[in-house]
Design a protein around this motif. Structure first.
Motif, PDB file in Angstrom:
ATOM      1  N   LEU A 225       0.842  -1.200   0.000  1.00 10.72           N
ATOM      2  CA  LEU A 225       0.000   0.000   0.000  1.00 10.72           C
ATOM      3  C   LEU A 225       0.881   1.255   0.000  1.00 10.72           C
ATOM      4  O   LEU A 225       0.638   2.211  -0.750  1.00 10.72           O
ATOM      5  CB  LEU A 225      -0.931  -0.002   1.222  1.00 10.72           C
ATOM      6  CG  LEU A 225      -1.726   1.282   1.488  1.00 10.72           C
ATOM      7  CD1 LEU A 225      -2.601   1.661   0.304  1.00 10.72           C
ATOM      8  CD2 LEU A 225      -2.596   1.124   2.747  1.00 10.72           C
ATOM      9  N   PHE A 228       2.397   1.710  -3.363  1.00 11.98           N
ATOM     10  CA  PHE A 228       1.435   2.292  -4.305  1.00 11.98           C
ATOM     11  C   PHE A 228       1.294   3.792  -4.073  1.00 11.98           C
ATOM     12  O   PHE A 228       1.190   4.573  -5.018  1.00 11.98           O
ATOM     13  CB  PHE A 228       0.066   1.616  -4.168  1.00 11.98           C
ATOM     14  CG  PHE A 228       0.006   0.212  -4.729  1.00 11.98           C
ATOM     15  CD1 PHE A 228       0.945  -0.237  -5.640  1.00 11.98           C
ATOM     16  CD2 PHE A 228      -1.003  -0.654  -4.346  1.00 11.98           C
ATOM     17  CE1 PHE A 228       0.892  -1.522  -6.162  1.00 11.98           C
ATOM     18  CE2 PHE A 228      -1.073  -1.948  -4.864  1.00 11.98           C
ATOM     19  CZ  PHE A 228      -0.118  -2.375  -5.772  1.00 11.98           C
ATOM     20  N   ARG A 229       1.266   4.180  -2.809  1.00 12.01           N
ATOM     21  CA  ARG A 229       1.168   5.612  -2.508  1.00 12.01           C
ATOM     22  C   ARG A 229       2.402   6.334  -3.061  1.00 12.01           C
ATOM     23  O   ARG A 229       2.302   7.390  -3.667  1.00 12.01           O
ATOM     24  CB  ARG A 229       1.075   5.848  -0.998  1.00 12.01           C
ATOM     25  CG  ARG A 229      -0.256   5.445  -0.382  1.00 12.01           C
ATOM     26  CD  ARG A 229      -0.444   6.124   0.972  1.00 12.01           C
ATOM     27  NE  ARG A 229      -0.541   7.566   0.789  1.00 12.01           N
ATOM     28  CZ  ARG A 229      -0.258   8.460   1.741  1.00 12.01           C
ATOM     29  NH1 ARG A 229       0.126   8.054   2.930  1.00 12.01           N
ATOM     30  NH2 ARG A 229      -0.353   9.753   1.502  1.00 12.01           N
ATOM     31  N   ALA A 230       3.564   5.731  -2.829  1.00 14.81           N
ATOM     32  CA  ALA A 230       4.788   6.338  -3.353  1.00 14.81           C
ATOM     33  C   ALA A 230       4.752   6.355  -4.877  1.00 14.81           C
ATOM     34  O   ALA A 230       5.137   7.342  -5.513  1.00 14.81           O
ATOM     35  CB  ALA A 230       6.002   5.564  -2.853  1.00 14.81           C
ATOM     36  N   GLU A 232       2.216   6.566  -6.855  1.00 14.43           N
ATOM     37  CA  GLU A 232       1.318   7.618  -7.343  1.00 14.43           C
ATOM     38  C   GLU A 232       2.023   8.969  -7.325  1.00 14.43           C
ATOM     39  O   GLU A 232       1.826   9.805  -8.200  1.00 14.43           O
ATOM     40  CB  GLU A 232       0.047   7.664  -6.467  1.00 14.43           C
ATOM     41  CG  GLU A 232      -1.128   8.405  -7.101  1.00 14.43           C
ATOM     42  CD  GLU A 232      -1.309   9.825  -6.584  1.00 14.43           C
ATOM     43  OE1 GLU A 232      -0.351  10.362  -6.006  1.00 14.43           O
ATOM     44  OE2 GLU A 232      -2.397  10.388  -6.773  1.00 14.43           O
ATOM     45  N   ALA A 233       2.867   9.176  -6.309  1.00 12.98           N
ATOM     46  CA  ALA A 233       3.561  10.450  -6.180  1.00 12.98           C
ATOM     47  C   ALA A 233       4.788  10.536  -7.094  1.00 12.98           C
ATOM     48  O   ALA A 233       5.156  11.620  -7.533  1.00 12.98           O
ATOM     49  CB  ALA A 233       3.984  10.660  -4.728  1.00 12.98           C
ATOM     50  N   ALA A 235       5.192   8.798  -9.977  1.00 12.11           N
ATOM     51  CA  ALA A 235       4.872   8.300 -11.319  1.00 12.11           C
ATOM     52  C   ALA A 235       5.501   9.167 -12.401  1.00 12.11           C
ATOM     53  O   ALA A 235       5.457  10.395 -12.306  1.00 12.11           O
ATOM     54  CB  ALA A 235       3.354   8.259 -11.501  1.00 12.11           C
ATOM     55  N   SER A 237       4.389   9.604 -15.332  1.00 15.20           N
ATOM     56  CA  SER A 237       3.353  10.258 -16.153  1.00 15.20           C
ATOM     57  C   SER A 237       1.988  10.029 -15.515  1.00 15.20           C
ATOM     58  O   SER A 237       1.832   9.182 -14.632  1.00 15.20           O
ATOM     59  CB  SER A 237       3.361   9.681 -17.573  1.00 15.20           C
ATOM     60  OG  SER A 237       2.614   8.487 -17.636  1.00 15.20           O
ATOM     61  N   PRO A 238       0.969  10.768 -15.974  1.00 18.06           N
ATOM     62  CA  PRO A 238      -0.379  10.564 -15.420  1.00 18.06           C
ATOM     63  C   PRO A 238      -0.908   9.143 -15.618  1.00 18.06           C
ATOM     64  O   PRO A 238      -1.808   8.716 -14.896  1.00 18.06           O
ATOM     65  CB  PRO A 238      -1.224  11.582 -16.199  1.00 18.06           C
ATOM     66  CG  PRO A 238      -0.268  12.657 -16.579  1.00 18.06           C
ATOM     67  CD  PRO A 238       1.017  11.943 -16.877  1.00 18.06           C
ATOM     68  N   GLN A 241       0.324   7.261 -12.714  1.00 15.27           N
ATOM     69  CA  GLN A 241      -0.346   7.855 -11.554  1.00 15.27           C
ATOM     70  C   GLN A 241      -1.736   7.235 -11.361  1.00 15.27           C
ATOM     71  O   GLN A 241      -2.133   6.885 -10.247  1.00 15.27           O
ATOM     72  CB  GLN A 241      -0.474   9.370 -11.771  1.00 15.27           C
ATOM     73  CG  GLN A 241      -1.053  10.127 -10.600  1.00 15.27           C
ATOM     74  CD  GLN A 241      -1.307  11.587 -10.966  1.00 15.27           C
ATOM     75  OE1 GLN A 241      -1.801  11.896 -12.045  1.00 15.27           O
ATOM     76  NE2 GLN A 241      -0.943  12.473 -10.070  1.00 15.27           N
ATOM     77  N   ARG A 245      -3.006   4.870  -8.274  1.00 10.57           N
ATOM     78  CA  ARG A 245      -4.106   5.355  -7.436  1.00 10.57           C
ATOM     79  C   ARG A 245      -5.218   4.306  -7.353  1.00 10.57           C
ATOM     80  O   ARG A 245      -5.783   4.053  -6.282  1.00 10.57           O
ATOM     81  CB  ARG A 245      -4.650   6.672  -7.978  1.00 10.57           C
ATOM     82  CG  ARG A 245      -5.663   7.318  -7.030  1.00 10.57           C
ATOM     83  CD  ARG A 245      -6.227   8.587  -7.636  1.00 10.57           C
ATOM     84  NE  ARG A 245      -5.191   9.586  -7.859  1.00 10.57           N
ATOM     85  CZ  ARG A 245      -5.272  10.556  -8.787  1.00 10.57           C
ATOM     86  NH1 ARG A 245      -6.324  10.644  -9.559  1.00 10.57           N
ATOM     87  NH2 ARG A 245      -4.290  11.419  -8.926  1.00 10.57           N
ATOM     88  N   MET A 248      -4.000   1.485  -5.207  1.00 11.05           N
ATOM     89  CA  MET A 248      -3.957   1.917  -3.806  1.00 11.05           C
ATOM     90  C   MET A 248      -5.300   1.698  -3.129  1.00 11.05           C
ATOM     91  O   MET A 248      -5.377   1.210  -1.992  1.00 11.05           O
ATOM     92  CB  MET A 248      -3.586   3.403  -3.765  1.00 11.05           C
ATOM     93  CG  MET A 248      -3.586   4.054  -2.410  1.00 11.05           C
ATOM     94  SD  MET A 248      -3.868   5.859  -2.507  1.00 11.05           S
ATOM     95  CE  MET A 248      -2.689   6.381  -3.734  1.00 11.05           C
TER      96      MET A 248
END
Lengths: 365, 145
Positions: A225, A228-230, A232-233, A235, A237-238, A241, A245, A248
């Motif tokens: 988890l 995944f949070r890391a 998303e931050a 990433a 590219s979108p 991301q 997300r 997550m």
């Protein structure tokens, strides 16, 4: 053992003459007159958890697939379930988590804007692909583990079984989306390491559901988890991301089940705390190795810094923040479940120094 | 350059953002959610507190209110300057860029800190992060309408 499955020819003849048995209609002992009321979103598991149907036994009275609350005929076979106590698998949030999982499914094929991927610096692409390789590898164990135990869980705890089925689907999608990401942008799969496989083996070889759930839902998925949070931050590219997300959200559900299951288990039998401490002692030893695995540490550092050179100049600063967050969150969840790991962590002191709640003194203060 | 919805923070901004996210189908596509989210805006002298409540398919904004009255499961707290910067980025890009999502801003618990009465409240933020981000992204989308 053979089961008497002979056709009742006499009944067939009677039925042909219109002499129905109607025992199922006239003399059923299951509760009649139940009328569940749908809530706003529809008819949920909580909505139908009413009357005798909402009574979940502490110990299942039989080992059959008969739906809980049904009128069970004498002579149903023993299907050999080994998990027959509610506390072994239950959590107070399991019905809500099932509904949430069903409501928030997504598609790795359609819900990710794959066409928006753009070429990345080769080292960054490599880092992303390596992280995708690790995640594709570890996510499937979180499907294999519940699948291994599902058929051993008594049908009286069907809501918990249903939630675990959603987890199997979630994890299949995670393995899918990271495999797709590795292959979608000119990179490919990276390295699978022995240390990660050893952790997966520990989960799969768990002697009990308790042991495996603590290692997987609480420890392993808690780590993922945070990854995944890391992700998303960090990433590139979108597209990534969005992947991180969505993953997550799923992973947090699994961790929420694991935490609340442990809480339920310990509330039912506080003497099991020592068993769970022993399971987590083993898991944390592997966790130490994972925190020092280049295939995890370096890709996240490179994604954070934007290049190999920048990452090497910075060292593992970003990774250190992530590690502290993982350990801090893990300790909080353990404490919430009633299992205080303060002063018991099997990690090297340098890894948890400054992490709130890691020491007995910190908790006392 | 587009200008962020003003005044931020305000009940109206959150209301409009929720309306946009509902109208464009983003919230529905992410699925039902269940969360009482507190938004704390710290200024030099004062503190403003808002609530965004997700219940099934319905999202509502509340505030300014007191935290005690709203009883959030999880609170996102940051200075007014941090929130302003996030809103500006969203208003320019139409959505949060990589460094200005709720998750990225709160990853190390700074500049946005996450607090809950218990870890389950905090984990609920992660369980519904897509829906939360959709509301904040809609602040920028509103401007493009």
């Amino acid at each position: 053992m053979t089961i008497d499955m002979e056709m009742d020819l006499e009944y067939l003849e009677r039925a042909q003459r219109g002499e129905f048995d109607l025992g199922w209609l006239r003399s059923t002992t299951s509760e009649w007159g139940v009328r569940a009321t749908p809530s706003k979103t529809g008819l949920t598991l909580r909505d139908i958890s009413i009357g005798s149907y909402g009574v979940i036994p502490e110990h299942a009275p039989r080992r059959s697939m008969a739906p809980r609350g049904s009128d069970v005929e004498v002579g149903v076979p023993d299907l050999g379930y080994t998990i027959n106590d509610r506390a072994e698998v239950w959590s107070d949030n399991v019905m809500d988590l099932y509904e949430e999982a069903v409501a928030r499914q997504w598609s790795a094929t359609r819900d990710i804007a794959w066409n928006d991927l753009r070429p990345l610096d080769p080292d960054v692409e490599h880092a992303m692909c390596q992280l995708a390789t690790v995640l594709s590898e570890v996510e499937m164990v979180a499907a294999d583990f519940p699948a291994k135990w599902l058929w051993q869980i008594n049908q009286d705890f069907v809501e918990a079984k249903m939630f675990l089925c959603t987890q199997v689907m979630d994890e299949a999608r995670h393995a899918e989306v990271f495999r797709k990401r590795a292959l979608a942008n000119g990179g490919g799969l990276g390295k699978a390491t022995a240390v990660i496989e050893r952790f997966l083996q520990l989960i799969l070889d768990a002697k009990s559901y308790d042991e495996g759930s603590a290692l997987m839902h609480l420890l392993g998925e808690g780590i993922v988890l945070s990854l995944f949070r890391a992700g998303e931050a960090l990433a590139p590219s979108p597209v990534e991301q969005q992947i991180f997300r969505l993953c997550m959200q799923d992973e947090a559900r699994h961790v929420a089940y694991g935490t609340m299951h442990l809480k339920y288990r310990l509330a039912a039998d506080p003497s099991m705390a020592s068993d769970f401490h022993a399971y987590l002692d083993k898991g944390e030893e592997i966790m130490t190795m994972i925190f020092s695995t280049p295939e995890i540490v370096e890709p996240t550092s490179i994604l954070a810094a934007g290049s190999v050179e920048a990452a090497m100049a910075l060292g593992t600063g970003a990774g250190d923040i992530l590690r502290k967050q993982i350990i801090g969150d893990y300790l909080k969840r353990c404490r919430h479940a009633g299992l205080d790991r303060a002063g018991r962590l099997q990690l090297p002191e340098t890894m948890w120094l400054d992490v709130p709640g890691a020491t007995l003194e910190a908790v006392a203060s | 350059m587009k200008t962020a919805i003003r005044p931020f923070p305000s009940h109206e901004v959150f209301d409009q953002a929720i309306a946009v996210a509902e109208a464009n189908g983003t919230l529905a596509s992410l699925g039902a959610a269940d969360l009482r989210l507190g938004i704390e805006v710290l200024d030099d002298e004062e503190k403003n507190f808002f609530g965004i409540t997700f219940v099934d398919d319905v999202v509502t904004a509340t505030g300014p209110v007191s935290e005690d009255w709203y009883r959030p499961e999880v609170v996102l707290s940051a200075t007014a300057a941090t929130w302003e910067e996030m809103v500006e980025v969203i208003s320019v890009n139409g959505r949060a860029d990589l460094g200005h999502t709720i998750n990225s801003l709160s990853l190390a618990n700074t500049p946005v800190s996450v607090r809950g009465d218990d870890p389950m409240g905090e984990d609920k933020l992660y369980r519904f992060m897509g829906s939360v981000q959709a509301v904040f992204d809609a602040i920028g989308q509103k401007l493009a309408v």
